[in-house]
Design a protein around this motif. Sequence first.
Motif, PDB file in Angstrom:
ATOM      1  N   ASP A 237      -3.103 -11.404  -9.651  1.00 22.04           N
ATOM      2  CA  ASP A 237      -3.224 -10.653  -8.358  1.00 22.04           C
ATOM      3  C   ASP A 237      -2.429  -9.659  -8.105  1.00 22.04           C
ATOM      4  O   ASP A 237      -1.298  -9.443  -8.848  1.00 22.04           O
ATOM      5  N   CYS A 238      -2.733  -8.614  -7.574  1.00 19.26           N
ATOM      6  CA  CYS A 238      -1.916  -7.366  -7.313  1.00 19.26           C
ATOM      7  C   CYS A 238      -0.884  -7.577  -6.211  1.00 19.26           C
ATOM      8  O   CYS A 238      -0.951  -8.532  -5.411  1.00 19.26           O
ATOM      9  N   ASP A 239       0.448  -7.021  -6.401  1.00 22.67           N
ATOM     10  CA  ASP A 239       1.414  -7.466  -5.477  1.00 22.67           C
ATOM     11  C   ASP A 239       1.189  -6.964  -4.247  1.00 22.67           C
ATOM     12  O   ASP A 239       0.325  -6.177  -3.751  1.00 22.67           O
ATOM     13  N   ALA A 240       1.790  -7.594  -3.176  1.00 17.04           N
ATOM     14  CA  ALA A 240       1.789  -7.390  -1.753  1.00 17.04           C
ATOM     15  C   ALA A 240       2.109  -5.935  -1.430  1.00 17.04           C
ATOM     16  O   ALA A 240       2.920  -5.335  -2.242  1.00 17.04           O
ATOM     17  N   ALA A 241       1.572  -5.430  -0.460  1.00 20.65           N
ATOM     18  CA  ALA A 241       2.118  -4.187   0.065  1.00 20.65           C
ATOM     19  C   ALA A 241       3.788  -4.197   0.315  1.00 20.65           C
ATOM     20  O   ALA A 241       4.369  -5.029   0.667  1.00 20.65           O
TER      21      ALA A 241
ATOM     22  N   ARG B 133       8.095   7.877   0.092  1.00 17.65           N
ATOM     23  CA  ARG B 133       8.323   7.379  -1.411  1.00 17.65           C
ATOM     24  C   ARG B 133       7.940   5.995  -1.498  1.00 17.65           C
ATOM     25  O   ARG B 133       7.328   5.733  -2.667  1.00 17.65           O
ATOM     26  N   LEU B 134       8.226   4.950  -0.384  1.00 19.34           N
ATOM     27  CA  LEU B 134       7.745   3.835  -0.627  1.00 19.34           C
ATOM     28  C   LEU B 134       6.189   3.449  -0.596  1.00 19.34           C
ATOM     29  O   LEU B 134       5.766   2.897  -1.442  1.00 19.34           O
ATOM     30  N   TRP B 135       5.605   4.447   0.109  1.00 19.65           N
ATOM     31  CA  TRP B 135       4.130   4.320   0.331  1.00 19.65           C
ATOM     32  C   TRP B 135       3.439   4.912  -1.098  1.00 19.65           C
ATOM     33  O   TRP B 135       2.535   4.376  -1.604  1.00 19.65           O
ATOM     34  N   GLY B 136       4.142   5.814  -1.573  1.00 23.13           N
ATOM     35  CA  GLY B 136       3.582   6.478  -2.894  1.00 23.13           C
ATOM     36  C   GLY B 136       3.805   5.305  -3.939  1.00 23.13           C
ATOM     37  O   GLY B 136       3.061   5.325  -4.761  1.00 23.13           O
ATOM     38  N   ARG B 137       5.054   4.646  -4.047  1.00 14.99           N
ATOM     39  CA  ARG B 137       5.252   3.728  -5.023  1.00 14.99           C
ATOM     40  C   ARG B 137       4.145   2.515  -4.811  1.00 14.99           C
ATOM     41  O   ARG B 137       3.488   1.984  -5.992  1.00 14.99           O
ATOM     42  N   ASP B 138       3.864   2.185  -3.612  1.00 12.94           N
ATOM     43  CA  ASP B 138       2.946   1.032  -3.301  1.00 12.94           C
ATOM     44  C   ASP B 138       1.534   1.220  -3.845  1.00 12.94           C
ATOM     45  O   ASP B 138       0.966   0.539  -4.556  1.00 12.94           O
ATOM     46  N   ARG B 139       1.149   2.696  -3.600  1.00 12.04           N
ATOM     47  CA  ARG B 139      -0.324   3.032  -3.979  1.00 12.04           C
ATOM     48  C   ARG B 139      -0.316   3.049  -5.425  1.00 12.04           C
ATOM     49  O   ARG B 139      -1.537   2.711  -6.141  1.00 12.04           O
ATOM     50  N   GLN B 140       0.648   3.516  -6.123  1.00 13.32           N
ATOM     51  CA  GLN B 140       0.609   3.669  -7.620  1.00 13.32           C
ATOM     52  C   GLN B 140       0.513   2.248  -8.185  1.00 13.32           C
ATOM     53  O   GLN B 140      -0.051   1.828  -9.098  1.00 13.32           O
ATOM     54  N   ALA B 141       1.470   1.492  -7.646  1.00 12.97           N
ATOM     55  CA  ALA B 141       1.444  -0.120  -8.255  1.00 12.97           C
ATOM     56  C   ALA B 141       0.072  -0.634  -7.928  1.00 12.97           C
ATOM     57  O   ALA B 141      -0.535  -1.325  -8.965  1.00 12.97           O
TER      58      ALA B 141
END
Length: 55
Positions: free
Chosen positions: A3-7, A21-29
């Motif tokens: 499963d993909c990690d939670a937001a 920055r956090l949103w960008g890391r989240d979208r990339q993950a």
Amino acid sequence: MRDCDAATYIPAGADEDIRYRLWGRDRQALADCRALNAAKGAAIRAYQGQGKTAE
């Protein structure tokens, strides 16, 4: 497949730069997780003989 990690949690009142920055890391993950799962699925289908063949 995993499963993909939670937001990512973005705290209320966080600086705009930190939020982006956090949103960008989240979208990339999420994109990396989905791409990895798609590659795993393609490999499984190929091993099972369900892959598309080039003619």
